[in-house]
Write an enzyme that holds these catalytic residues in place. Structure first.
Site, PDB file in Angstrom:
ATOM      1  N   ASP A   1      43.628  29.241  36.557  1.00 17.55           N
ATOM      2  CA  ASP A   1      43.902  30.563  37.111  1.00 17.55           C
ATOM      3  C   ASP A   1      42.832  30.892  38.135  1.00 17.55           C
ATOM      4  O   ASP A   1      41.788  30.230  38.218  1.00 17.55           O
ATOM      5  CB  ASP A   1      43.941  31.624  36.008  1.00 17.55           C
ATOM      6  CG  ASP A   1      44.660  32.915  36.440  1.00 17.55           C
ATOM      7  OD1 ASP A   1      45.099  32.992  37.602  1.00 17.55           O
ATOM      8  OD2 ASP A   1      44.772  33.831  35.608  1.00 17.55           O
ATOM      9  N   LYS A   2      43.108  31.917  38.912  1.00 20.87           N
ATOM     10  CA  LYS A   2      42.195  32.393  39.950  1.00 20.87           C
ATOM     11  C   LYS A   2      42.078  33.908  39.842  1.00 20.87           C
ATOM     12  O   LYS A   2      43.061  34.590  39.509  1.00 20.87           O
ATOM     13  CB  LYS A   2      42.733  31.973  41.314  1.00 20.87           C
ATOM     14  CG  LYS A   2      42.165  32.729  42.510  1.00 20.87           C
ATOM     15  CD  LYS A   2      43.118  33.814  42.963  1.00 20.87           C
ATOM     16  CE  LYS A   2      42.492  34.666  44.058  1.00 20.87           C
ATOM     17  NZ  LYS A   2      43.253  35.917  44.284  1.00 20.87           N
ATOM     18  N   HIS A   3      40.893  34.432  40.096  1.00 20.24           N
ATOM     19  CA  HIS A   3      40.723  35.889  40.093  1.00 20.24           C
ATOM     20  C   HIS A   3      39.933  36.303  41.323  1.00 20.24           C
ATOM     21  O   HIS A   3      38.954  35.656  41.697  1.00 20.24           O
ATOM     22  CB  HIS A   3      39.981  36.371  38.846  1.00 20.24           C
ATOM     23  CG  HIS A   3      39.772  37.852  38.844  1.00 20.24           C
ATOM     24  ND1 HIS A   3      40.743  38.746  38.445  1.00 20.24           N
ATOM     25  CD2 HIS A   3      38.713  38.610  39.242  1.00 20.24           C
ATOM     26  CE1 HIS A   3      40.295  39.983  38.578  1.00 20.24           C
ATOM     27  NE2 HIS A   3      39.072  39.924  39.063  1.00 20.24           N
ATOM     28  N   SER A   4      40.367  37.397  41.939  1.00 12.10           N
ATOM     29  CA  SER A   4      39.648  37.976  43.075  1.00 12.10           C
ATOM     30  C   SER A   4      39.157  39.368  42.698  1.00 12.10           C
ATOM     31  O   SER A   4      39.836  40.094  41.966  1.00 12.10           O
ATOM     32  CB  SER A   4      40.574  38.075  44.293  1.00 12.10           C
ATOM     33  OG  SER A   4      39.976  38.877  45.310  1.00 12.10           O
TER      34      SER A   4
ATOM     35  N   ARG B   1      36.233  54.262  31.717  1.00 16.14           N
ATOM     36  CA  ARG B   1      35.299  53.979  32.813  1.00 16.14           C
ATOM     37  C   ARG B   1      35.814  54.542  34.129  1.00 16.14           C
ATOM     38  O   ARG B   1      35.049  55.076  34.939  1.00 16.14           O
ATOM     39  CB  ARG B   1      35.094  52.465  32.956  1.00 16.14           C
ATOM     40  CG  ARG B   1      34.245  51.844  31.863  1.00 16.14           C
ATOM     41  CD  ARG B   1      34.315  50.322  31.931  1.00 16.14           C
ATOM     42  NE  ARG B   1      33.883  49.820  33.217  1.00 16.14           N
ATOM     43  CZ  ARG B   1      34.282  48.675  33.760  1.00 16.14           C
ATOM     44  NH1 ARG B   1      35.173  47.917  33.122  1.00 16.14           N
ATOM     45  NH2 ARG B   1      33.826  48.287  34.930  1.00 16.14           N
TER      46      ARG B   1
ATOM     47  N   THR C   1      48.538  42.891  43.560  1.00 15.67           N
ATOM     48  CA  THR C   1      49.447  41.747  43.620  1.00 15.67           C
ATOM     49  C   THR C   1      50.829  42.096  43.074  1.00 15.67           C
ATOM     50  O   THR C   1      51.856  41.707  43.634  1.00 15.67           O
ATOM     51  CB  THR C   1      48.839  40.565  42.837  1.00 15.67           C
ATOM     52  OG1 THR C   1      47.609  40.182  43.462  1.00 15.67           O
ATOM     53  CG2 THR C   1      49.782  39.369  42.812  1.00 15.67           C
TER      54      THR C   1
ATOM     55  N   SER D   1      35.212  42.702  31.437  1.00 10.60           N
ATOM     56  CA  SER D   1      36.597  43.117  31.627  1.00 10.60           C
ATOM     57  C   SER D   1      37.431  41.982  32.212  1.00 10.60           C
ATOM     58  O   SER D   1      38.511  41.650  31.699  1.00 10.60           O
ATOM     59  CB  SER D   1      36.652  44.334  32.550  1.00 10.60           C
ATOM     60  OG  SER D   1      37.984  44.708  32.818  1.00 10.60           O
TER      61      SER D   1
ATOM     62  N   LYS E   1      40.212  38.957  29.708  1.00  8.99           N
ATOM     63  CA  LYS E   1      41.634  38.686  29.947  1.00  8.99           C
ATOM     64  C   LYS E   1      41.866  37.217  30.276  1.00  8.99           C
ATOM     65  O   LYS E   1      42.886  36.633  29.886  1.00  8.99           O
ATOM     66  CB  LYS E   1      42.152  39.596  31.067  1.00  8.99           C
ATOM     67  CG  LYS E   1      42.155  41.081  30.678  1.00  8.99           C
ATOM     68  CD  LYS E   1      42.832  41.928  31.711  1.00  8.99           C
ATOM     69  CE  LYS E   1      41.951  42.256  32.888  1.00  8.99           C
ATOM     70  NZ  LYS E   1      40.896  43.230  32.579  1.00  8.99           N
ATOM     71  N   LYS E   2      40.941  36.608  30.999  1.00  8.03           N
ATOM     72  CA  LYS E   2      41.086  35.188  31.329  1.00  8.03           C
ATOM     73  C   LYS E   2      40.896  34.304  30.090  1.00  8.03           C
ATOM     74  O   LYS E   2      41.601  33.304  29.919  1.00  8.03           O
ATOM     75  CB  LYS E   2      40.094  34.790  32.426  1.00  8.03           C
ATOM     76  CG  LYS E   2      40.302  35.537  33.741  1.00  8.03           C
ATOM     77  CD  LYS E   2      41.732  35.416  34.241  1.00  8.03           C
ATOM     78  CE  LYS E   2      41.972  36.198  35.515  1.00  8.03           C
ATOM     79  NZ  LYS E   2      43.388  36.177  35.946  1.00  8.03           N
TER      80      LYS E   2
END
Length: 467
Positions: free
Chosen positions: A109-112, A197, A149, A212, A216-217
């Site tokens: 997976d990828k996260h930005s 938050r 997204t 955070s 999830k990942k």
């Protein structure tokens, strides 16, 4: 008689269970974790697990979450605390059982961290799928001045971002990728904590951002993760040193937690690519996938992330091999086909690649060019303020119940460093629902784009992080 005794035994057991739960709720004191952090001391793994469980069970109130979050903002966390907090939140989450699918490739997976015009997820996920990876990407909606997204994908008629688990597994196995939203059961502790938050000015915490994102990942049970940590005027961290610290924190915690992770830093001092807005960004991503080339800054960020992912998963043993695989996946059309099959599998158009350029229903009624007001170079852009202006005309939401106008946004956006000629060079083309909205964005450009006689000096577009 035996039936009566059995009934009494069941009742006594039930009463005992209720009392035990009640006692556990009464004996756990959330203030203890707040006090420890307030005083700058380190929380034990057990204390963190109790606190997170209390958040999930509702024992910890919103006020206590706010107090704890503020204490963390002011006092910080150690790497071990971040790791324990992340693992505790991931543990209290649903997990997808990918093993029974017998996938014959790495699960990545990828996260930005987010930016204006960031349509990288579509291209990276499709290319990785075309290279033999499986990408179960959990994505989000518009956050602040940055696009979401899921909102972009929902500009495709019928696309279901919240489909059931059976369909997710089917589409992933068949196409190599699936991009959907998080379910209510995915890391419920983080869902509660983030909501508080967001309302208490404690979002910008390196420690809590790390926990955070990674919780999830980790709940996805991945083989590897790549991170795109952005810096600049359009990023949540404008300073590159702050962004580097966040990248280091996430890589350290992920690897401590058993998830192989690489990161890059990328520049967000300009709109990424030539577009900003939901449908317009999706079109640009599809153009890259079908043509095999695109705006150089956009493709370079995508290539860097794919290269790191392929090397991390050992599908490529050098940057040169990984970059060639990236090029081949795009230019052969395999990436575009993987993406189109995923869209069809999740309820979207079945002829996407043939029809997306002909979709006139997504044309905004007002289109206006913003021309350069002077000769010189674009030397600075306040991308965050432009992002807020675009959000105001329908690219984002002023509140969770707000409506998205998928048609509106920018095309032809030029980055910092572009040489311009007064009255001739198009700085950007506005797509708006009304003349007043177009005026609003034009004014934002006047106020937040600087033209100077000399080209600007800046940091590299992409920096690969090695920790």
């Amino acid at each position: 008689m035996r039936g009566l005794l059995m009934s009494l035994t069941v009742i006594r057991g039930a009463i005992g269970f209720v009392l035990q739960v009640g006692m556990s709720k009464k004996t756990y004191n959330p203030q203890e974790a707040i006090i420890i952090k307030r005083d700058g001391r380190e929380l034990s793994k057990k204390a963190i697990e109790h606190y997170v469980q209390g958040v999930v069970d509702g024992v910890v109130s919103d006020a206590q979450i706010a107090a704890f979050a503020m204490a963390v903002c002011l006092r910080g966390m150690t790497v071990q605390e971040r790791t324990d907090f992340t693992l505790a939140m991931a543990k209290n989450s649903e997990h997808q059982d990918w093993l029974r699918l017998n996938l014959d490739g790495p699960l990545l997976d990828k996260h930005s961290t987010g930016g204006v015009g960031d349509k990288v997820s579509f291209i990276v996920a499709a290319v990785l799928a075309a290279c033999g990876c499986f990408v179960p990407m959990i994505s989000g909606r518009t956050l602040g001045h940055t696009g979401g997204t899921l909102d972009k994908l929902e500009s495709l008629p019928g696309y279901d971002v919240h489909t059931d688990a059976v369909q997710v597994e089917k589409v992933l196995a068949q196409t190599g990728l699936v991009i959907i939203g998080a379910s209510e059961q995915l890391v419920p502790a983080d869902r509660r904590i983030y909501d508080v938050r967001d309302r208490t000015a404690t979002v910008k915490s390196l420690d809590l951002i790390t926990c955070s994102i990674l919780s999830k990942k980790l709940a996805e049970d991945l083989d590897g993760l790549v991170l795109d940590v952005k810096y600049g005027s359009g990023a949540f961290f404008s300073d590159s040193h702050e962004a580097m610290a966040l990248a280091q924190s996430m890589v350290q915690v992920a690897n401590h937690a058993g998830l192989q992770t690489h990161a890059i830093l990328s520049d967000m001092n300009s709109v990424l690519g030539h577009t900003a807005g939901n449908w317009l960004e999706l079109v640009e991503a599809l153009d890259v996938m079908t043509a095999g080339v695109g705006e150089p800054r956009l493709t370079k960020v995508c290539e860097a992330l794919v290269s790191e992912a392929l090397q991390l998963s050992e599908l490529a043993h050098s940057p040169g091999v990984a970059e060639q695989m990236f090029t081949d996946a795009l230019q052969s059309g395999r990436a575009a086909e993987c993406f189109a099959q995923m869209v069809a599998g999740l309820g979207g158009p079945k002829d996407l690649l043939k029809t997306y350029k002909k979709n006139k229903t997504m044309n905004a009624p007002v289109v206006r060019d913003i021309l350069a007001p002077a000769d010189g170079y674009i030397s600075a852009i306040d991308v965050t303020k432009l992002g807020w202006a675009l959000s105001r005309i329908g690219c984002g939401r002023a509140n969770p119940e707000g409506r998205i106008d998928h048609r509106v946004g920018l095309t032809h956006a030029q980055p910092c460093g572009t040489k311009v000629t007064v009255g001739q060079t198009i700085l950007a083309r506005i797509h708006a629902a009304s003349e007043s909205d177009a005026n609003y964005v034009a004014q934002a450009f006047d106020q937040n784009v600087k033209i100077s006689p000399d080209p600007p000096k800046g940091l590299p577009l992409v920096q690969v992080c090695r920790f």
